[in-house]
Enzyme design. Structure first.
Site, PDB file in Angstrom:
ATOM      1  N   ASP A  95       0.886  -1.008   0.295  1.00  0.00           N
ATOM      2  CA  ASP A  95      -0.303   0.188  -0.208  1.00  0.00           C
ATOM      3  C   ASP A  95       0.856   1.170   0.131  1.00  0.00           C
ATOM      4  O   ASP A  95       2.234   1.301   0.651  1.00  0.00           O
ATOM      5  CB  ASP A  95      -1.388   0.114   0.659  1.00  0.00           C
TER       6      ASP A  95
HETATM    7  C1  BGC Z   1      -5.199   3.165   0.283  1.00  0.00           C
HETATM    8  C2  BGC Z   1      -5.619   2.316  -0.423  1.00  0.00           C
HETATM    9  C3  BGC Z   1      -4.870   3.573  -2.076  1.00  0.00           C
HETATM   10  C4  BGC Z   1      -3.686   3.627  -1.876  1.00  0.00           C
HETATM   11  C5  BGC Z   1      -3.462   4.391  -3.223  1.00  0.00           C
HETATM   12  C6  BGC Z   1      -4.312   3.798   0.642  1.00  0.00           C
HETATM   13  O1  BGC Z   1      -3.774   5.113   1.225  1.00  0.00           O
HETATM   14  O2  BGC Z   1      -5.130   2.915   1.203  1.00  0.00           O
HETATM   15  O3  BGC Z   1      -6.302   2.125  -0.898  1.00  0.00           O
HETATM   16  O4  BGC Z   1      -5.178   2.615  -2.750  1.00  0.00           O
HETATM   17  O5  BGC Z   1      -3.297   5.039  -1.011  1.00  0.00           O
HETATM   18  O6  BGC Z   1      -4.341   5.623  -3.265  1.00  0.00           O
END
Ligand code: BGC
Length: 749
Positions: A266
């Protein structure tokens, strides 16, 4: 000519130095090299194409593939002009194309989709996301989000498919198939137990092996089986490791489930580089802090084998080849308008089918326009501050504003007078109650918009909304409440109001579907994918150690007793149970037949459902299973559901097919799935607490017979079986033995 002939006759062409020189001189020649490159032979399997490409790459080029770059999307890879590799573009998210881009469809939130229990809609939902992603030049859709509503406080509950692993896995699989049908790679997230936002980047979840396998893994296994191309590891830690460095990536996703695509972290998640590489992380997103020169240095110093890096790059290429990113890349750009009237119509239809009618005393709904001459609409959520979408990375740009008040007024027409009061403070509440008293009916819209990054501070409606509902209901017994929520919410005024509905976060189609349901143009058919608790104390995770955790440690000590499993196990009466939802018609259930258990563990169960009311409507029949008592499973678990649309008087014969996996529990001593012998109870009904039919079957011998055993699932995977000989036994490299947990060790932390 048969395909295998064509393949054999095509000469393998190596990339020559001359070609390389030419290619580097400009993109026009790129097509020429691509046309000549052996990995562009579409008759070859994706894995072989990936290997051919990999064999031509330098160390620098490989390293460039496994971390992020800046670019037009929220996550971007880099292109490689020499070899004709396109740059990978990744964009959120689970409710439509997100991250601030315009010209897209704001679909109803996934929690609403789950409330439809409609797998055809789930497939179409994913397909629309795929079409719109592709139209914007996006290769990877960062969704679906398949964590569970373990705690109703969860700020991202709206992004999920609810609290039940079976419903969640069914929705996830169709969502993924839809996205990928458009040659866009789906990105299931977040592996695993990212079920709260509080301290998500710093906390570690402690959860036992059986609970992981039975509750939190199944949606990810379903995603893998649906062919998902990528999986995002969570921010939080799980059992001593950050998710992105966890042995679960390799031992479970890759070895046990057989996942062949890539795992990314993530965005900016914590992990230690070497551990992450050894345990199965393939791509660092969106930065280049660890899978760049630190990884390169580790390879050059023989700390990490180059074959590890090859595996990472191959896993990124594999879905790229599978989903046409080399052969048929999307041509759209991020600023293109991709929403269409058909997509908007889909959003409307879905919102309609996901609205849940919780109560309807004296059949107040649908509103009878012959007797209703005035309506008092109240609540800021009805007009001044409607709730369309959740916040954070799943927040989709709204193409228009379809508020409840305007659409209720439109549908009511000139013959019905409408008043509106915001009712957001003392005086204003008094005014709203006065208006309600004067009206034939009052409709109060209330709710809370949650989002990524924070959890709800309480399960009660924020600000004075409970007071508003109570005051309006006291003034007019014909009060209808519409809740805009992402998960269960306390309704202390429930007994005072005549009717209540949940509209979730409906997306761009907010007022229209609501008005259609209120006035009876459509019959509600949604059912709750979450439990609505009667009090804050009732919820399964009701100690600080369970939620939000203490000292950055969160204990899933409720184990298997998550969601309705907890309430059922302890005999607690929730306000509205999982699976509940009313209709304007009635359904009867009859003729249960439970077939014999086959030696390989299949059981066929049939029953009839009839529409015994006077209007056509859809029913969602739910099958729950009770295991033999000795194995300690929760009393009722969803193992099947069927949605049927029936006109008045019509019946449908439903068939549920259980497989041995449905009858198995995870034996934490033997580390494998086991079907216990003994009596199983089948319960079929209209909700988890409205069981209409009961039956039994008996498992008398070991199931399945060895010939049909699903080896992958029966195998007890061990850390050392992952990634072949290069695996450096990460499980033994306990994080506790490293000096600094918060700073990656290679930085000297
Ligand atoms: C989130 C993800 C997301 C990623 C890109 C993260 O903060 O937890 O779900 O896909 O950011 O935006």
């Amino acid at each position: 000519m048969p395909k295998h002939f064509a393949r054999r006759m095509k000469p393998a062409i190596a990339i020559t130095a001359r070609m390389i020189g030419v290619v580097m001189s400009g993109p026009l020649i790129l097509d020429e090299v691509r046309a000549a490159a052996p990995w562009m032979d579409t008759s070859l399997p994706a894995n072989q194409r990936a290997n051919l490409l990999l064999s031509q790459m330098t160390l620098d080029e490989k390293i460039a593939m496994v971390h992020g770059f800046s670019g037009p999307c929220v996550g971007n890879g880099t292109n490689n002009a020499r070899l004709g590799i396109p740059a990978l573009h990744l964009q959120d998210g689970p409710a439509g194309v997100a991250d601030g881009v315009q010209g897209v469809t704001a679909l109803p939130a996934p929690i609403l989709l789950a409330a439809t229990w409609d797998l055809i809609l789930a497939r179409q939902y994913g397909t629309i996301i795929g079409v719109e992603d592709r139209g914007k030049g996006i290769h990877v859709s960062l969704g679906p989000m398949i964590n569970l509503v373990r705690v109703p406080q969860g700020g991202r509950s709206f992004e999920t498919f609810g609290e039940d692993p079976f419903l969640s896995r069914a929705m996830a699989a169709e969502h993924i198939r839809g996205i990928q049908s458009q040659q866009v790679i789906a990105g299931a997230k977040h592996f695993v137990c990212n079920d709260q936002e509080t301290w998500r980047g710093n906390e570690t979840t402690y959860v036992d092996e059986r609970t992981l396998h039975e509750i939190y893994f199944p949606p990810f296994l379903a995603a893998v089986r649906a062919g998902v191309g990528s999986i995002t590891a969570a921010y939080n830690g799980v059992n001593h490791y950050w998710s992105s460095e966890s042995p679960l990536l390799g031992t479970k996703l890759k070895v046990m489930f057989g996942f062949k695509g890539f795992i990314d972290c993530d965005w900016g998640a914590n992990f230690a580089m070497e551990l992450a590489v050894n345990n199965g992380l393939d791509l660092e997103m969106p930065y280049d802090t660890r899978f760049s020169s630190p990884l390169q240095t580790a390879i050059q110093s023989n700390i990490i084998a180059v074959s590890q890096l090859d595996d990472m790059v191959r896993r990124i290429f594999l879905p790229m080849f599978q989903f046409g990113i080399f052969d048929n890349p999307p041509t759209g750009s991020i600023t293109d308008i991709v929403t269409t009237p058909a997509h908007a119509q889909f959003a409307y239809q879905t919102a309609l089918k996901g609205i849940v009618l919780l109560k309807n005393s004296n059949n107040l709904l649908p509103l009878n326009t012959n007797s209703v001459h005035s309506i008092a609409v109240c609540g800021s959520v009805a007009f001044s501050h409607p709730i369309w979408v959740g916040g954070g990375s799943a927040q989709v740009y709204l193409p228009y504003y379809d508020d409840p008040l305007s659409e209720i007024s439109n549908r009511a027409g000139a013959a019905i007078s409408i008043t509106y009061d915001q009712g957001d403070s003392g005086g204003s509440i008094t005014q709203a109650a006065k208006a309600a008293q004067m009206a034939d009916v009052a409709i109060v819209c209330v709710g809370e918009q949650t989002g990524e990054g924070t959890d709800r501070s309480s399960l009660s409606l924020p600000s004075d909304q409970d007071s508003l509902v109570s005051a309006v209901a006291a003034a007019n017994p014909r009060t209808i409440v519409v809740l805009y929520e992402g998960a269960g919410t306390l309704m202390p005024w429930n007994d005072q109001v005549a009717a209540a509905l949940v509209a979730w976060y409906p997306g761009q189609e907010n007022g229209r579907p609501l008005a259609s349901i209120l006035f009876g143009d459509a019959n509600p058919s949604g059912k709750l994918p979450v439990t609505f608790p009667a009090s804050a104390e009732q919820v399964p995770a009701n100690t600080p150690a369970q939620f939000p955790g203490t000292n950055l440690q969160v204990f899933y000590s409720e184990g298997l007793l998550m969601g309705y499993r907890w309430y059922d196990s302890w005999g607690i009466e929730p306000l509205y149970p999982f699976g509940h939802g009313l209709s304007y018609t009635t359904f009867t259930y009859s003729n249960l037949n439970v077939g014999p258990v086959s030696s390989s563990g299949q059981v066929t169960i049939t029953c009839d459902v009839s529409n015994s009311g006077s209007r056509s409507g859809a029913e969602i029949a739910q099958l729950y299973l009770r295991f033999p008592a000795a194995v300690g499973e929760p009393p009722r678990q969803l193992k099947g559901f069927k949605k049927v649309l029936l006109s008045p008087g019509a019946s449908s014969h439903l068939t549920f097919n259980l497989d041995w996996e449905d009858l198995a529990y995870w034996d934490a001593n033997a580390h494998c799935w086991t079907v216990p012998t003994g009596i199983f109870r089948i319960m079929i009904g209209a909700s988890s607490r409205d069981i209409r039919l009961n039956g039994l079957f008996n498992v008398t011998s070991r199931i399945p017979s060895s010939a049909v055993a699903n080896c992958a699932l029966f195998q007890a995977a061990t850390a050392s079986s992952i990634l072949g000989s290069n695996f450096r036994a990460a499980a033994a490299t306990g994080r506790a033995s490293r000096p600094g947990r918060w700073a990656p060790w290679w930085r000297g932390g």
